[in-house]
Enzyme design. Structure first.
Site, mmCIF file in Angstrom:
data_model
loop_
_atom_site.group_PDB
_atom_site.id
_atom_site.type_symbol
_atom_site.label_atom_id
_atom_site.label_comp_id
_atom_site.label_asym_id
_atom_site.label_seq_id
_atom_site.Cartn_x
_atom_site.Cartn_y
_atom_site.Cartn_z
ATOM 1 N N CYS A 30 0.835 -1.213 0.000
ATOM 2 C CA CYS A 30 0.000 0.000 0.000
ATOM 3 C C CYS A 30 0.867 1.260 0.000
ATOM 4 O O CYS A 30 1.560 1.536 0.981
ATOM 5 C CB CYS A 30 -0.905 -0.051 1.227
ATOM 6 S SG CYS A 30 -1.726 1.483 1.643
ATOM 7 N N CYS A 33 0.115 3.759 2.763
ATOM 8 C CA CYS A 33 0.583 3.191 4.033
ATOM 9 C C CYS A 33 2.078 3.480 4.220
ATOM 10 O O CYS A 33 2.521 3.802 5.325
ATOM 11 C CB CYS A 33 0.353 1.682 4.080
ATOM 12 S SG CYS A 33 -1.373 1.183 3.970
#
Length: 104
Positions: A30, A33
């Protein structure tokens, strides 16, 4: 270093804690993230009275499903074992600090 929690340690590491625990639901693939991770580390170093932990949704899908985490990163705030707030997506550091302070 931020502690990594799992489905099997979630109850003791998050729900069993007094005060505010901030859980970062994330995954290694991600992009947002990865952008959030250093900010999360900095806040962990700067804020003494909050526990910061991470949960990899790929390895712990049951926890993500239980808390209806549909997008990552998602930060869930637990106070004295109760879910009190959440924030979804990458946010600037000061917005994260505001989120933390309003849930203390």
């Amino acid at each position: 270093m931020i502690k990594e929690v799992t489905g099997s340690t979630f109850e003791s590491d998050v729900l069993g804690k007094e005060g505010l625990v901030l859980v970062d639901f994330w995954a290694p693939w991600c992009g947002p993230c990865k952008m959030l991770a250093p900010l999360f580390e900095e806040l962990n170093d700067e804020i003494e009275d909050v526990e910061f932990v991470k949960l990899n949704v790929d390895n712990n899908p049951q926890q993500a499903a239980k808390y209806r985490v549909a997008s990552i990163p998602t930060l869930l705030a637990f106070k004295n074992g109760q879910l009190v707030d959440q924030i979804v997506g990458f946010r600037p550091k000061e917005e994260l600090r505001t989120f933390i302070n309003r849930n203390k």
